[in-house]
Scaffold this active site. Structure first.
Site, PDB file in Angstrom:
ATOM      1  N   TYR A 188       0.830  -1.201   0.000  1.00 55.63           N
ATOM      2  CA  TYR A 188       0.000   0.000   0.000  1.00 55.63           C
ATOM      3  C   TYR A 188       0.867   1.255   0.000  1.00 55.63           C
ATOM      4  O   TYR A 188       0.641   2.188  -0.782  1.00 55.63           O
ATOM      5  CB  TYR A 188      -0.921  -0.013   1.214  1.00 55.63           C
ATOM      6  CG  TYR A 188      -1.762   1.238   1.357  1.00 55.63           C
ATOM      7  CD1 TYR A 188      -2.898   1.413   0.581  1.00 55.63           C
ATOM      8  CD2 TYR A 188      -1.414   2.232   2.272  1.00 55.63           C
ATOM      9  CE1 TYR A 188      -3.669   2.562   0.701  1.00 55.63           C
ATOM     10  CE2 TYR A 188      -2.177   3.381   2.400  1.00 55.63           C
ATOM     11  CZ  TYR A 188      -3.304   3.545   1.615  1.00 55.63           C
ATOM     12  OH  TYR A 188      -4.064   4.689   1.741  1.00 55.63           O
ATOM     13  N   LYS A 210       1.054   4.309  -2.931  1.00 53.49           N
ATOM     14  CA  LYS A 210       0.753   5.722  -2.691  1.00 53.49           C
ATOM     15  C   LYS A 210       1.960   6.609  -2.997  1.00 53.49           C
ATOM     16  O   LYS A 210       1.807   7.751  -3.456  1.00 53.49           O
ATOM     17  CB  LYS A 210       0.281   5.915  -1.254  1.00 53.49           C
ATOM     18  CG  LYS A 210      -1.075   5.266  -0.982  1.00 53.49           C
ATOM     19  CD  LYS A 210      -2.162   5.773  -1.927  1.00 53.49           C
ATOM     20  CE  LYS A 210      -3.522   5.199  -1.633  1.00 53.49           C
ATOM     21  NZ  LYS A 210      -4.586   5.738  -2.516  1.00 53.49           N
TER      22      LYS A 210
END
Length: 289
Positions: free
Chosen positions: A190, A194
């Site tokens: 994750y 990002k």
């Protein structure tokens, strides 16, 4: 699903390509004359963004992977659209598929009374596990949704802006996790996705802010801190996590989704006319320790 008005001339178009010193300050947050596409449009942030767009004079087109939104969340948005003489529509879309994204954006263009002048890319997923246990299939799925999906949406919207020869603004929803590592949870995939969005936005801004054959398109990222939603409930059940996360914020709490309305409107509207390739971090001071 759609809500519309009979007289689209009530919407006044303004161009976000440069500052206008004669504009009233309140107009710097207005989105009159603009259609705004929202991916992940029926998620917690997406629905909030759609409401904010409508209340600011724009038309909102929500894209998401489900067959349709829930009546209890969509009904209030339709009422808001009527109140503000706006349009709210939902289109099913798989952001990992170029064909699906192209079809959804094409449907928006066909239905829209106003040109697409904004994109808020909210579509994204989170996943956690120790990196030694995280399968390549899960890693690829997460990157496909969070990174490839955001690129496809931005690409499709930029193509339509070029066809219509209109300027616009894009907001790619990143995260403070693209800048720092989260304590207490294992989210390497994750966090990597990002961080990739930060560079994607800078790169697209460089292309679409300076090309002679392109209208001016500003591209920025919004990096939220921890948000208290139903999506974070399970993680917050991990012993000590809520205390850890609240303590990591200088404000000693988590954020709520409504606190991102003004930042998104700022990035979409004329108030940020000299802002591109930038990251607006709204994290309660987490990254500044």
């Amino acid at each position: 699903m759609a809500s519309s008005v009979a007289d689209p001339t009530q919407a006044r178009e303004t161009k976000p390509s440069q500052g206008n010193p004669s504009s009233p300050t309140a107009d710097l947050f207005r989105l009159n004359g603009r259609s705004v596409v929202i991916t992940g449009g029926i998620g917690f942030l997406g629905l909030t963004v759609a409401q904010s767009v409508l209340e600011s004079g724009g038309d909102a087109y929500c894209l998401d992977y489900l067959d349709g939104p829930r009546a209890e969340t969509w009904g209030p948005l339709e009422e808001i659209a009527k109140k503000y003489n706006g349009i709210i529509q939902y289109h099913k879309c798989d952001v990992t598929s170029a064909d699906s994204v192209g079809q959804a954006i094409g449907a928006v263009v066909s239905a829209a009374r106003l040109p697409i002048r904004g994109l808020v890319a909210c579509a994204g997923v989170s996943d956690k596990d120790p990196a030694t246990e995280f399968s390549v299939e899960r890693f690829r799925r997460l990157m496909d949704i969070n990174v490839t999906g955001t690129f496809l949406a931005a690409q499709a919207v930029a193509r339509e802006m070029r066809k219509a020869n209109v300027s616009g603004s894009m907001v790619l929803v990143a995260s403070m996790s693209g800048t720092v590592v989260n304590k207490g949870v294992d989210t390497a995939a994750y966090n990597s996705s990002k961080s990739a969005l930060l560079q994607l936005a800078r790169s697209l801004a460089a292309e679409w802010g300076s090309r002679a054959n392109m209208p001016l398109i500003r591209v920025n990222t919004l990096s939220p801190g921890y948000i208290r939603t139903a999506a974070t409930v399970d993680t917050l059940k991990i012993p000590g996590i809520e205390a850890q996360w609240c303590g990591d914020s200088m404000l000693n709490r988590l954020s709520t989704v409504d606190e991102f309305r003004a930042p998104v409107l700022f990035l979409l509207g004329d108030g940020s006319s000299f802002m591109t390739a930038a990251d607006l971090r709204v994290d309660g001071g987490h990254c500044a320790w």
